[in-house]
Scaffold this active site. Structure first.
Site, PDB file in Angstrom:
ATOM      1  CE  LYS A 291     -30.254 102.583 -47.905  1.00  0.00           C
ATOM      2  NZ  LYS A 291     -30.692 103.967 -48.717  1.00  0.00           N
ATOM      3  CD  GLU A 374     -41.045 114.832 -54.105  1.00  0.00           C
ATOM      4  OE1 GLU A 374     -40.466 113.653 -54.282  1.00  0.00           O
ATOM      5  OE2 GLU A 374     -41.881 115.188 -53.284  1.00  0.00           O
ATOM      6  NE  ARG A 402     -45.097 112.321 -53.861  1.00  0.00           N
ATOM      7  CZ  ARG A 402     -44.879 111.807 -52.529  1.00  0.00           C
ATOM      8  NH1 ARG A 402     -43.421 111.417 -52.411  1.00  0.00           N
ATOM      9  NH2 ARG A 402     -45.669 111.546 -51.601  1.00  0.00           N
TER      10      ARG A 402
END
Length: 627
Positions: A291, A374, A402
């Site tokens: 990243k 979640e 969600r």
């Protein structure tokens, strides 16, 4: 290897090769030897353009080579590429005809922060939330097969997104239907980096080659007639691959696993992807990337450079900074944890965003980051509450959607002591409708046993968090992104629960009933209207005594909220008035029945008529109609 930049270019970099590409067809005409040059130019251009607009940063830098290789080997846009979440898709946008539009990224009427079907034919699926790519790509692959189309489908998913159960549901289903598709796992955590190198890259080329594939299929036909020999051969191949790569799990799920390979090695990527495009059935390619690759500050701090703001010239001045609502929550969480050892903090991979950093360091045994899961976060909290704990779930409004079934079935039905600290409520700005918290009041208000509060400022946020924590049963406090109006915390109120609604301005004829942080806008509009303003504080239960008082003393009630009008706080007021047969006119102001496109938060509020002038105009229009 990619070039490394140590600072962001202040001027537009020279990118002659990139400028010659007006779509993926022209990209595929390039000699393969030129692709590393293109990667350097694309990285330099991405650094420069994101510094002009702000936006997601590190993830895009990490997939420069992968993006080029995918569009070089797959026949896009006929072949489909689905980007998970989409925060890494800026290089994809640049290579697919939107290079000159990047200056409008995340701005009103400009390019969206994530892939959108309405923006480009190359954006095959609209994204923003994590872990949807494999399901969507599988649907596309099945549809193509049913239509007899020779089309390839690719899902690009990050290692973080693979922590969500939805991704594994899709992986399991794809093998069952033997879909012709490729999943690329972009592993940028370097957790399996020891396997990246010459041997594993060579292995990937061999395992993905047509020769190996044909030998493998031919052996199946021969050995299948000798069951014991076939089982031995299958196990031998599986364990041989398992010794060198980490693919046993995916092989057991029915996927042909290749990798891990270096995601910044363009020749290996192009060769491997070219081979895999020709293979049938579910294919899984594991690439390891870094990243922030190619920009040394982002390589050193991938979390800090996940996204950046627009680079602005430095200004003189000592203006006092206001406190963010997430910071208010983070401080409250630590303070309450010191007072009550039953408190447990839970987050679905939003430690930095929800400001649980200090809590995680001070109370590591009472801090749980469940990754991008979640649903699990909510039911985990429910299980803890069953055993006498007092869990606090720190979650963005858009992500709470969600886990709605778990909120109902596992928390509300059982009336468990779970506090939801709902961050990013309302319009969030440049990330657009996928990240807006437009519906939480509507979908929570209909649940029995639920306590719902909306603070007007920082001080009320602390008090409401305390109120929700002390409440017996499920409770929710919703607050917006960014800073508050600058109301200081009052120490004498910190440990006390919040009271009912309060009248903050006495006026005539019109009463504005405000739920949440639009209170300052309501006061500004009320000045020119000489209207009353009530800070209602509670969405459920409503302060019905205050509503009755205002209904009996004013000719028009105006409800105000940064939530969808349908089913929101204003609807609750109208329902109560109707049930009580109080026939006062009501004007409901809130978010319209459409998705509000990305822009600066102030622009979005103005577009919805929720700034001070818009509120005043709507009220004057209703008064004029009544006269």
């Amino acid at each position: 290897m990619p070039s490394t930049f140590h600072e962001i270019p202040r001027e537009r970099p020279s990118t002659p090769l990139l400028d010659s590409i007006d779509g993926t067809a022209s990209l595929r005409e390039l000699d393969e030897d030129l692709l590393p040059v293109l990667a350097d130019e694309l990285r330099a251009y991405l650094l420069w353009t994101v510094s002009q607009t702000g936006g997601h940063f590190g993830a895009g830098l990490g997939v420069i080579e992968l993006t080029i290789a995918l569009h070089y080997t797959y026949h896009t846009p006929d072949d489909r590429i689905v980007w998970d979440v989409g925060h890494q898709a800026y290089p994809h946008k640049i290579l697919t005809g939107r290079r000159e539009q990047m200056s409008t990224l995340r701005q009103k009427d400009g390019l969206a922060a994530f892939p959108r079907r309405s923006e480009s034919v190359y954006d095959t699926f609209g994204v923003g939330h994590s872990s949807t790519s494999i399901s969507a790509a599988l649907g596309m692959a099945i549809a193509a097969g049913l239509q007899g189309l020779d089309r390839r489908t690719v899902a690009v998913i990050g290692d973080g997104a693979l922590t969500a159960g939805m991704a594994f549901e899709a992986l399991n289903h794809a093998s069952d239907v033997e879909a012709d598709m490729l999943v690329v796992l972009n592993d940028n955590d370097m957790s399996i980096s020891r396997n990246v190198g010459g041997l594993s890259n060579y292995l990937a080329k061999i395992l993905s080659s047509r020769t190996y594939s044909h030998m493998r299929e031919g052996s199946k036909k021969v050995l299948s007639k000798i069951p014991s020999a076939w089982e031995l051969a299958r196990r031998t191949e599986e364990h041989a691959k398992g010794m060198l790569v980490q693919g046993t799990l995916f092989e057991e799920l029915g996927w042909n696993y290749i990798g891990p390979i270096d995601g910044h090695d363009l020749p290996t990527l192009v060769s491997t992807l070219g081979n895999m495009r020709a293979l049938k059935g579910p294919q899984f390619l594991h690439v390891v990337t870094q990243k922030g690759k190619g920009f040394s500050p982002a390589e050193a701090d991938p979390i800090g450079y996940h996204a950046i703001t627009k680079l602005e010239p430095k200004r003189n001045g000592n203006g006092a900074s206001k406190q963010k609502f997430s910071s208010v929550f983070g401080q409250w969480l630590c303070d309450m944890a010191a007072e009550d050892e039953r408190l447990i903090g839970i987050t679905p991979a939003m430690k930095e965003g929800s400001d649980l950093i200090a809590f995680s360091e001070r109370y590591p045994r009472r801090y749980f980051d469940v990754a991008i899961a979640e649903q699990h976060a909510v039911t985990l909290a429910a299980g803890m509450a069953c055993e006498g704990a007092k869990p606090v779930v720190a979650i963005y409004s858009t992500f709470l959607q969600r886990a709605y079934d778990q909120v109902i079935h596992d928390v509300a039905v059982q009336n468990l002591d779970v506090l939801f600290a709902i961050d990013r409520a309302g319009l969030v700005g440049e990330d657009g409708p996928t990240h807006a918290g437009s519906f939480d009041l509507s979908f929570l208000r209909c649940l029995p046993n639920m306590l719902i509060m909306a603070p007007a400022d920082e001080n009320e946020t602390r008090q409401m968090l305390t109120t929700g924590f002390l409440h017996n049963g499920p409770a929710a406090v919703r607050y917006p992104r960014g800073t508050g109006p600058g109301v200081p915390i009052e120490p004498e109120l910190e440990g006390l629960p919040i009271g009912k609604g309060v009248l903050t301005r006495q006026g005539k004829e019109v009463a504005i009933l405000c739920f949440g942080t639009l209170h300052a806008n309501a006061l500004a509009a009320a000045e020119s209207l000489d209207a009353s303003v009530a800070n209602m504080r509670f969405v459920k239960p409503l302060d019905v005594e205050l509503i009755r008082q205002l209904a009996e003393s004013h000719q028009l009630l105006v409800t105000l909220e940064e939530n969808a009008v349908m089913g929101g706080a204003g609807s609750a007021v109208s329902e109560w008035l109707a049930a009580e047969r109080l026939s006062v006119p009501v004007l409901n102001l809130g978010l319209p029945d459409r998705y509000v496109e990305h822009a600066k938060p102030a622009e979005m509020l103005a577009e919805c008529g929720l700034d001070a002038s818009g509120i005043e105009a709507a009220i004057r229009s209703r008064l004029d109609q009544a006269r």
